[in-house]
Design an enzyme around this catalytic site. Sequence first.
Site, PDB file in Angstrom:
ATOM      1  N   GLU A   8       0.933  -1.111   0.020  1.00 20.23           N
ATOM      2  CA  GLU A   8      -0.209  -0.145  -0.085  1.00 20.23           C
ATOM      3  C   GLU A   8       1.085   1.198  -0.028  1.00 20.23           C
ATOM      4  O   GLU A   8       1.944   1.118   0.770  1.00 20.23           O
ATOM      5  CB  GLU A   8      -0.690   0.102   1.195  1.00 20.23           C
ATOM      6  CG  GLU A   8      -1.904   1.084   1.468  1.00 20.23           C
ATOM      7  CD  GLU A   8      -2.749   1.105   2.581  1.00 20.23           C
ATOM      8  OE1 GLU A   8      -2.879   0.231   3.330  1.00 20.23           O
ATOM      9  OE2 GLU A   8      -3.463   1.963   2.624  1.00 20.23           O
TER      10      GLU A   8
ATOM     11  N   ARG B 256       4.805 -12.660   9.699  1.00 19.96           N
ATOM     12  CA  ARG B 256       5.511 -11.480   9.621  1.00 19.96           C
ATOM     13  C   ARG B 256       6.857 -11.469  10.263  1.00 19.96           C
ATOM     14  O   ARG B 256       7.045 -12.431  11.169  1.00 19.96           O
ATOM     15  CB  ARG B 256       4.818 -10.242  10.446  1.00 19.96           C
ATOM     16  CG  ARG B 256       3.463  -9.816  10.108  1.00 19.96           C
ATOM     17  CD  ARG B 256       2.799  -8.809  10.929  1.00 19.96           C
ATOM     18  NE  ARG B 256       3.375  -7.568  10.677  1.00 19.96           N
ATOM     19  CZ  ARG B 256       2.882  -6.665   9.777  1.00 19.96           C
ATOM     20  NH1 ARG B 256       1.940  -7.138   8.873  1.00 19.96           N
ATOM     21  NH2 ARG B 256       3.380  -5.469   9.456  1.00 19.96           N
TER      22      ARG B 256
ATOM     23  N   LYS C 203       4.394   0.845   9.331  1.00 14.85           N
ATOM     24  CA  LYS C 203       4.537   2.126   8.625  1.00 14.85           C
ATOM     25  C   LYS C 203       4.025   3.187   9.306  1.00 14.85           C
ATOM     26  O   LYS C 203       4.404   4.296   9.254  1.00 14.85           O
ATOM     27  CB  LYS C 203       3.864   1.986   7.087  1.00 14.85           C
ATOM     28  CG  LYS C 203       4.849   1.336   6.172  1.00 14.85           C
ATOM     29  CD  LYS C 203       4.071   1.323   4.885  1.00 14.85           C
ATOM     30  CE  LYS C 203       3.242  -0.143   4.715  1.00 14.85           C
ATOM     31  NZ  LYS C 203       2.315  -0.110   3.420  1.00 14.85           N
TER      32      LYS C 203
HETATM   33  P1  ATP Z   1       2.440  -1.986   7.916  1.00 14.91           P
HETATM   34  O1  ATP Z   1       1.707  -2.496   9.184  1.00 14.91           O
HETATM   35  O2  ATP Z   1       3.913  -1.729   8.113  1.00 14.91           O
HETATM   36  O3  ATP Z   1       1.653  -0.906   7.200  1.00 14.91           O
HETATM   37  P2  ATP Z   1       1.444  -3.565   5.838  1.00 14.91           P
HETATM   38  O4  ATP Z   1       1.122  -4.942   5.897  1.00 14.91           O
HETATM   39  O5  ATP Z   1      -0.103  -2.852   6.130  1.00 14.91           O
HETATM   40  O6  ATP Z   1       2.500  -3.077   6.927  1.00 14.91           O
HETATM   41  P3  ATP Z   1       1.476  -3.356   3.139  1.00 14.91           P
HETATM   42  O7  ATP Z   1       2.080  -2.229   2.182  1.00 14.91           O
HETATM   43  O8  ATP Z   1       0.142  -3.761   3.090  1.00 14.91           O
HETATM   44  O9  ATP Z   1       1.917  -3.287   4.514  1.00 14.91           O
HETATM   45  O10 ATP Z   1       2.283  -4.781   2.994  1.00 14.91           O
HETATM   46  C1  ATP Z   1       2.855  -5.180   1.646  1.00 14.91           C
HETATM   47  C2  ATP Z   1       3.170  -6.815   1.672  1.00 14.91           C
HETATM   48  O11 ATP Z   1       4.288  -6.787   2.654  1.00 14.91           O
HETATM   49  C3  ATP Z   1       1.924  -7.453   2.237  1.00 14.91           C
HETATM   50  O12 ATP Z   1       2.050  -8.742   1.632  1.00 14.91           O
HETATM   51  C4  ATP Z   1       2.378  -8.060   3.720  1.00 14.91           C
HETATM   52  O13 ATP Z   1       1.789  -9.011   4.156  1.00 14.91           O
HETATM   53  C5  ATP Z   1       4.056  -7.665   3.609  1.00 14.91           C
HETATM   54  N1  ATP Z   1       4.308  -7.278   4.838  1.00 14.91           N
HETATM   55  C6  ATP Z   1       4.478  -6.179   5.603  1.00 14.91           C
HETATM   56  N2  ATP Z   1       4.674  -6.272   6.877  1.00 14.91           N
HETATM   57  C7  ATP Z   1       5.529  -7.376   6.749  1.00 14.91           C
HETATM   58  C8  ATP Z   1       6.389  -8.019   7.770  1.00 14.91           C
HETATM   59  N3  ATP Z   1       6.677  -7.430   9.010  1.00 14.91           N
HETATM   60  N4  ATP Z   1       7.198  -9.433   7.571  1.00 14.91           N
HETATM   61  C9  ATP Z   1       6.695  -9.803   6.363  1.00 14.91           C
HETATM   62  N5  ATP Z   1       5.805  -9.282   5.321  1.00 14.91           N
HETATM   63  C10 ATP Z   1       5.319  -8.273   5.615  1.00 14.91           C
HETATM   64 MG    MG Z   2      -1.657  -2.639   4.815  1.00 11.67          MG
END
Ligand code: ATP
Ligand code: MG
Length: 558
Positions: free
Chosen positions: A36, A262, A272
Amino acid sequence: MTDTAVTGNNFLRTIIKEDIASGRLSGELVTRFPPEPNGFLHIGHAKSICLNFGLAEQFGGRCHLRFDDTNPAKEEQAYIDAIQEDIRWLGYEWSGPIRYASDYFDTLFEYALHLISTGNAYVCDLSADEAREYRGTLTEPGRNSPYRERSPEENLALFTAMRDGECDEGSRVLRAKIDMAAPNINLRDPIIYRIRKVSHHQTGDKWCIYPNYDFTHGQSDALEGITHSICTLEFEDHRPLYEWFLVNLPVPAQPKQYEFARLNINYTVTSKRKLKMLVDENVVDGWDDPRMPTIAGMRRRGYTAAALRNFCDMVGVARSEGVVDMAMLEHAIRDDLDKNAPRAMCVMDPLKLVISNYPEDKIESLLAPGHPNRDDLGERTLPFSREVYIERDDFREEANKKFKRLVLGKKVRLRSAYVLQAESVVKDAEGNITEVHCSYDDGTLGEDPADGVKPKGVIHWVSASHGKQAVVRLYDRLFTHEAPDRGGEEFLDHVNPSSLTVLNNCWIEPGLADAVPETCFQFERTGYFVADRHEHRSEKPVFNRAIALRDTWGKAGE
Ligand code: ATP
Ligand code: MG
């Protein structure tokens, strides 16, 4: 169950191999990385990138980059640009064009109409508070919305009115009609479209209703022919909904979702939203501040892409949550830099040595190896002259035998140069030592002293007349607490107050001034440093410490 690259396997590779063997995967493996664009990517995303792009590489398939852009209010073009740069820097290239979930907004709208016409979706006018009440709890079923039995015709008219901007934000939503008594709350008639009167970075003002994540993600996967949709464990409970949409819509393919744990690392945060707080509250100097666990921050810090890829491999892919020790990441960084970073010398707290018996106008060009075990890194030239700088704490007027550096009346070797003996000191009015006068033994270049008495120590130095001044930034961990954001902790309270020390009066060997930005070095005896990506110029050299030579975190220094 943490399998690593060392065993050449992890549970996702096993699943893919089985899918190939059983014929479920008859064509290419297609994965995707779906960020995102609401912030910079962090180390957790690096893991997801390595996994998705890595699997595609391993099985000769492809990996798409798809921006999951259903929340325009929080998204920005700057993040879209940064994310692409990060992925490329990590060493991956997506297959085909950059994709956006918003590319599918027309199709998703058609899909919503399909659900309405098949009696599988309805427009609901409950307020957010009312909807919460109707939803029930983990232990109690929900209740049907009073709007649940609207006819397809009425729903169609209302949904069209929503799309045409005739309804206020928050006044109504489109919901899937599934089961208000479902034990899985995600299936209790989830919202699939909301009214949001905001423009979108890709679609401008075309839409004032936006599909939510759950209604977008699986269908986007299906439209792109994704075979294995890999996400993190928090989406496990959403999988039944993901599948419900795929079954109830005329989608061209049936992707499958798989979840992995994760990546969490101690002493840092990987969210983020929290990283954005650090930026917004000026705790750090932007998203790519070298203390940030963002990919851009780690890059600027001097962590290499190869080291990060190795680290992601080392931590493996698990099905259960765990916390990885920061020391493991740091180990991966040291390991890579030790093998690949050329050696150099930098004096950070200079004390001048005057070599009294070295001719005043003499200059020698001494040669030193670029790397002790890497002939391919060549040799470097070190100008040597009568005055040199050493570290202030490498000299003592008196010391016991444990101090293997320069002591008055004793000998020390200057790295790749001569053996010196300290003869006398010059002090200022306050008693601070301003110069140390020494004598050198001109038969000791690459040789032991003729009297056979070897000096115990070797110290680094820079010629005072040829060295260049530099700024060195010493970075340390950003948080002092092992779990800064867990257990209800206020993570901003745990910021390490000494995570950055700027040294403005450092002396570097002259060749370092021309270092190409982003080149990493081992500064002998002090650590691994990188020429700053943005600020390093030959007239103002700036080096960032990637990491100290050894792990002294939490221990009393050397
Ligand atoms: P955040 O909580 O930091 O905003 P998010 O999961 O909302 O993380 P996205 O941009 O939606 O962030 O994530 C893109 C991809 O990265 C998704 O497939 C998510 O599952 C993966 N991802 C995000 N954080 C992690 C993590 N800590 N370890 C492994 N994969 C991750
Ligand atoms: Mg997300």
